[in-house]
Structures are given as C-alpha cells and as structure tokens.
Design an enzyme around this catalytic site. Structure first.
Site, PDB file in Angstrom:
ATOM      1  N   THR A 121       0.854  -1.188   0.000  1.00 24.95           N
ATOM      2  CA  THR A 121       0.000   0.000   0.000  1.00 24.95           C
ATOM      3  C   THR A 121       0.889   1.237   0.000  1.00 24.95           C
ATOM      4  OG1 THR A 121      -1.637  -1.223   1.238  1.00 24.95           O
ATOM      5  CG2 THR A 121      -1.843   1.181   1.269  1.00 24.95           C
ATOM      6  N   GLU A 151      -3.626  -4.968  -2.676  1.00 27.47           N
ATOM      7  CA  GLU A 151      -4.050  -6.234  -2.064  1.00 27.47           C
ATOM      8  C   GLU A 151      -5.239  -5.974  -1.140  1.00 27.47           C
ATOM      9  OE1 GLU A 151      -2.735  -9.475  -2.447  1.00 27.47           O
ATOM     10  OE2 GLU A 151      -4.668  -9.547  -1.452  1.00 27.47           O
ATOM     11  N   GLY A 253     -17.322  -1.968  18.777  1.00 29.71           N
ATOM     12  CA  GLY A 253     -16.444  -2.670  19.713  1.00 29.71           C
ATOM     13  C   GLY A 253     -15.385  -1.764  20.288  1.00 29.71           C
ATOM     14  N   CYS A 260      -3.217  -2.318   9.097  1.00 30.48           N
ATOM     15  CA  CYS A 260      -3.720  -1.615   7.912  1.00 30.48           C
ATOM     16  C   CYS A 260      -4.578  -0.388   8.214  1.00 30.48           C
ATOM     17  CB  CYS A 260      -4.493  -2.591   7.043  1.00 30.48           C
ATOM     18  SG  CYS A 260      -3.504  -4.042   6.669  1.00 30.48           S
TER      19      CYS A 260
HETATM   20  C1  UGA Z   1      -8.012  -4.984   6.382  1.00 29.01           C
HETATM   21  C2  UGA Z   1      -9.043  -5.052   5.253  1.00 29.01           C
HETATM   22  O1  UGA Z   1     -10.236  -5.672   5.719  1.00 29.01           O
HETATM   23  C3  UGA Z   1      -8.506  -5.803   4.039  1.00 29.01           C
HETATM   24  O2  UGA Z   1      -9.445  -5.756   2.975  1.00 29.01           O
HETATM   25  C4  UGA Z   1      -7.196  -5.161   3.610  1.00 29.01           C
HETATM   26  O3  UGA Z   1      -6.610  -5.852   2.504  1.00 29.01           O
HETATM   27  C5  UGA Z   1      -6.221  -5.186   4.778  1.00 29.01           C
HETATM   28  O4  UGA Z   1      -6.781  -4.445   5.866  1.00 29.01           O
HETATM   29  C6  UGA Z   1      -4.926  -4.556   4.313  1.00 29.01           C
HETATM   30  O5  UGA Z   1      -4.922  -3.379   3.944  1.00 29.01           O
HETATM   31  O6  UGA Z   1      -3.914  -5.278   4.194  1.00 29.01           O
HETATM   32  P1  UGA Z   1      -7.267  -6.625   8.356  1.00 29.01           P
HETATM   33  O7  UGA Z   1      -6.523  -5.465   8.920  1.00 29.01           O
HETATM   34  O8  UGA Z   1      -6.568  -7.925   8.247  1.00 29.01           O
HETATM   35  O9  UGA Z   1      -7.812  -6.295   6.869  1.00 29.01           O
HETATM   36  O10 UGA Z   1      -8.534  -6.910   9.275  1.00 29.01           O
HETATM   37  P2  UGA Z   1     -10.091  -6.543   9.303  1.00 29.01           P
HETATM   38  O11 UGA Z   1     -10.841  -7.789   9.335  1.00 29.01           O
HETATM   39  O12 UGA Z   1     -10.457  -5.565   8.271  1.00 29.01           O
HETATM   40  O13 UGA Z   1     -10.211  -5.889  10.753  1.00 29.01           O
HETATM   41  C7  UGA Z   1      -9.538  -4.676  11.086  1.00 29.01           C
HETATM   42  C8  UGA Z   1      -9.932  -4.209  12.450  1.00 29.01           C
HETATM   43  O14 UGA Z   1     -11.296  -3.762  12.449  1.00 29.01           O
HETATM   44  C9  UGA Z   1      -9.876  -5.302  13.542  1.00 29.01           C
HETATM   45  O15 UGA Z   1      -9.326  -4.762  14.711  1.00 29.01           O
HETATM   46  C10 UGA Z   1     -11.314  -5.693  13.740  1.00 29.01           C
HETATM   47  O16 UGA Z   1     -11.591  -6.222  15.004  1.00 29.01           O
HETATM   48  C11 UGA Z   1     -12.010  -4.374  13.525  1.00 29.01           C
HETATM   49  N1  UGA Z   1     -13.438  -4.503  13.115  1.00 29.01           N
HETATM   50  C12 UGA Z   1     -13.772  -5.110  11.957  1.00 29.01           C
HETATM   51  C13 UGA Z   1     -14.427  -3.992  13.947  1.00 29.01           C
HETATM   52  O17 UGA Z   1     -14.146  -3.434  15.033  1.00 29.01           O
HETATM   53  N2  UGA Z   1     -15.732  -4.115  13.568  1.00 29.01           N
HETATM   54  C14 UGA Z   1     -16.101  -4.702  12.406  1.00 29.01           C
HETATM   55  O18 UGA Z   1     -17.319  -4.775  12.124  1.00 29.01           O
HETATM   56  C15 UGA Z   1     -15.099  -5.228  11.583  1.00 29.01           C
END
Ligand code: UGA
Length: 436
Positions: A121, A151, A253, A260
């Site tokens: 990124t 990605e 939450g 990211c």
């Molecule tokens: C995120 C994006 O979802 C991916 O599409 C992207 O490719 C990636 O960043 C990146 O740029 O490499 P990631 O950081 O692995 O992925 O995790 P997420 O599942 O998006 O969660 C990120 C944070 O948001 C976590 O702390 C999670 O607990 C929180 N979250 C997620 C919430 O608090 N509420 C939600 O409804 C969803």
C-alpha cells in the site's frame, strides 16, 4: 509465468504461495536467512489458515522457491511483485524505504524486460516515482514498467481472500503492462478491474478508509446508544438489511487495530494535507478510534478506587481473532494503562501470547505485574475484573455462570459484545459492553 516476489510478510508470502498454487513458477525473496530456511521447509512465519498446506504442496512440486539471493531471483522473470512493508512514520506518512531498497535491487539486476508490480500500500503517485527510480538505476538495456496491484486480503482469511477475491485491481499505464498482468491473474478466474495507476493506488486507500469509517461510525452510534437507551446490536441488525449499507463491518467494539486501518487512515489524512486538503471524515474516524480503544478502561476507572493489587483478567490480545498479530491491537493500549495503574494482569490469547511476551515480558514491574494464562479459566480464577478484547471462539463460549464461579468479583468489561447482557445479569455478573 516466472514470477519473483519481494518480501514475505502477509502480502508477499500469501501472494507468492497463491501464484504458485495457480500454476506460476515463483521465487519469494526475503533478507532474513533464518526465515527463508524455515519457509523452505514449508513452515510459515505467520499463522494463517491453509497457508502451510499450500506452501508444502507447492514446495514439493517445485513451483515455489524461497531465497535471500535477490540477484538470482529478479534476473530473468516476467514480473517482480513488491510486497514489502510501508510502515507508519511518526508524522503519519508512509515509510517508503523498503520499497526504495527493493526498487534499486531490481534495477541493478534485471536482465530482461519485465513488469514490476507494487502490491504494497503506497501513497498515490508513488508508483510513478518507483518507475522513474528503477529507470534511473537500470544497469542493463531492458524495459521495465511499473504497475499497481493493491491487495485486499484480511489477516486470518488471507489465502481464501486471495484465491476468491471479490475483484483484482490492476493499475497500468500501457496496454502491454495491462495484458501481462491480466495474463498472470487469468488462472484465478476472478473479475478484473483495470484502471490507470494512480486510481489503483487510490482504490486501496479509499476501500480501507471507508471500512475504517464504517467501524468508527458504528462505534460513535454505539456510544450514543448507551446514552439514549438503545442497543447497538439491534441497530446494526436493522441497518444490515439495507443493501446500500451492507451487512458487514457493522460491529461496534473496542476500536479497529491491525497493520492496515490505523496506518492507512493516517496516511490518507497526511496525503490530503500534503495537497492542501483536509479529509475531515477520515480525521474524525481516527479520532473516534483512539478514544474507543480505551473507552472500557475509562469506564472501569470511574467505578474503581484503584487498580493497584487487583487481579485483572484480560481475554484476547490480538487485534482480531484468527491471527497472531498484535500490531495496533487495542489490548496494547489497555495493558499499558492497566499495568501503569498497578494491576496484576493475567492475559489469555490462543495465538498471540508469544508476540505479546515480547512487548510485555512476564514478571513483576515497578507497579503491577504481567502474567500469561494457558486458558481463559486460569486467567479468570480469582480475578477482580475482566476485560475482553478479542472475539476468539474459546472466549466467546465462556458462560455467564463460569464468570460468576471463577472470578472473585464477577465484573466484566466486554469490548466485543460477546455475551448476552440479560444472561450475564441473571448469573449475577456485573457486565459492561459497547453500545448496549
Ligand atoms: C483490512 C481489510 O479488511 C482488508 O481488505 C485489507 O486488505 C487489509 O486491511 C490490508 O490493507 O492489508 P485486516 O486489517 O486484516 O484487513 O482486518 P479486518 O478484518 O479488516 O479488521 C480490522 C480491524 O477492524 C480489527 O481490529 C477488527 O476487530 C475491527 N473490526 C472489523 C471492527 O471493530 N468491527 C467490524 O465490524 C469489523
């Protein structure tokens, strides 16, 4: 096709392994000799479901290689993918030094025309500079173009997200580069969106920051729900039926963490400011998130005279379930606060303990002490207070009766809304969650 991948973090390693899986011949390059040796044996340096199986399968069939010798890896390939980190600088901008190092290595070693594809990124416009930089340092008389291919995998589901991506974004400045990149992705049979390079770079930030905004928005609404007597889980459910809103990323939450969203929101804010523009929505999202991370601790502080000498059970350390990654995890801010306030912390996490021990070594501190428990039960035994920071299955399945039975004072602050407030109350647990 013959592909080299620079960097074997989440992005590089998963991409390399999946390219090999669909039939390309791949060499992954990393500077760390020890890490390369373990990957050669089919052992993944990160915990990611399904990754080791694919590593072992493709190592065995000779389509996946690991090396520290970048010269040999980049010399004669159709494409070099760059998947190195772009960590956050103290001012919020992206650190491009790893990208620069790899670009220079590529320039000095390629001996045939090839496409350099940036997966990392990077701020909009970086790939123009990468292309110029490579051209400036080329040693052989070859043609090198740069493409952007952001990605979208999420940690914990990285392999699945790559093999079944919703779309592949390719950003190129020539038909040749576009065709080559389309050819590499052809065996995935996924929708491809082809745009110019700067738009591809922007799509990545726009997506991540939009998702981060969605979370901060829900956290903001959740905090208001508490004040007006509404329940955020019901509100989210009601919202989710509207297809224009979508059902995902509506979970309020303890705030978002990871490598990211925190980095990419700050980087876009920085990029906008650099161009004389204030991205007010993203700035608000960052602000809401920093406050959200410590909201439960603040709430607990209002109730307690002191944390000194209290046994505090902490359930979940990673920034989300399904990963061993602790980067920017809300647990870190909270552990600092709890230990600083003199609590004896007993933390449990099924995957994140080893990494946590590097940040918070076990033992007695000037104030408070840090311990790691082998099970949620052990962490809860005799505890005076409990904080829940990650939605792991084994944490979710703890019953209200267990909290009541194990804890000295059944007082639970839940940052993931895992339990039913009515059931908790019925069992005699004093329970606080987010927006309910
Ligand atoms: C995120 C994006 O979802 C991916 O599409 C992207 O490719 C990636 O960043 C990146 O740029 O490499 P990631 O950081 O692995 O992925 O995790 P997420 O599942 O998006 O969660 C990120 C944070 O948001 C976590 O702390 C999670 O607990 C929180 N979250 C997620 C919430 O608090 N509420 C939600 O409804 C969803």
């Amino acid at each position: 096709m013959k592909i080299a991948v620079a960097g074997t973090g989440y992005v590089g390693l998963v991409a390399g392994v999946c390219f090999a899986e669909v039939g390309h011949t791949v060499t992954c390059v990393d500077v760390d000799e020890k890490k390369v040796e373990t990957m050669r044996q089919g052992i993944s340096p990160i915990y990611e479901e399904g990754l080791e199986e694919l590593m072992q399968k493709n190592n065995a069939r000779g389509t996946l290689h690991f090396t520290t010798d970048y010269r040999e890896a980049y010399r004669d390939v159709d494409a070099v993918f760059i998947g190195v980190g772009t960590p956050e600088m103290p001012d919020g901008s992206a650190n491009l030094s790893y990208i620069a190092t790899v670009s220079r290595q590529i320039a000095e070693t390629v001996e045939r025309d090839c496409l350099v594809v940036v997966k990392s990124t990077v701020p909009v416009g970086t790939n123009d500079k990468v292309e110029q930089f490579i051209k400036d340092f080329l040693v052989h008389d070859v043609k090198v173009e740069v493409a952007s291919n952001p990605e979208f995998l999420a940690q914990g589901t990285a392999v699945h997200d790559t093999l079944h991506a919703a779309r592949i974004i390719i950003g190129t400045q020539s038909k040749e580069a576009e065709e080559l990149l389309k050819g590499i992705y052809e065996p995935f049979h996924l929708p491809i969106v082809s745009v110019k390079r700067r738009s591809a770079e922007m799509i990545k930030y726009a997506c991540n920051d939009f998702l981060a905004l969605k979370i901060s928005y829900m956290n903001d609404i959740a905090n208001l729900c508490e004040l007006v007597g509404a329940d955020i889980t019901d509100v989210a459910r009601g919202m989710s039926f509207d297809e224009r809103i979508g059902a995902r990323f509506l979970n309020a939450g303890i705030g978002f963490g990871g490598s990211c969203f925190p980095k990419d929101t700050k980087a876009l804010k920085f990029l906008a400011r650099e161009h004389g523009y204030q991205l007010k929505t993203v700035e608000a999202c960052v602000e809401v998130n920093s406050a959200q991370k410590v909201r439960l601790f603040e709430k607990a502080k209002e109730r307690m005279i002191s944390f000194s000498g209290l046994k505090a059970a902490v359930l979940g350390l990673t920034f989300k379930a399904g990963t061993d990654d602790l980067r920017e995890a809300p647990s870190i801010d909270n552990l600092k606060l709890l230990l600083g306030a003199g609590a004896d912390v007993y933390a449990y996490d099924p995957k994140g303990t080893e990494r946590a021990k590097q940040l918070f070594p076990e033992g007695r501190l000037e104030q408070g002490s840090m311990h790691y428990a082998g099970s949620p039960e052990e962490a809860l035994e005799g505890a005076n207070i409990c904080f829940v920071f990650t939605e792991w299955g084994e944490i979710k399945k703890i019953t209200p009766e267990e909290f009541k039975k194990k804890m000295h004072t059944p007082l639970v602050y839940d940052g993931r809304n895992l339990y039913d407030p009515k059931q908790m109350k019925k069992a005699g647990v004093e329970y606080y969650s987010i927006g309910r």
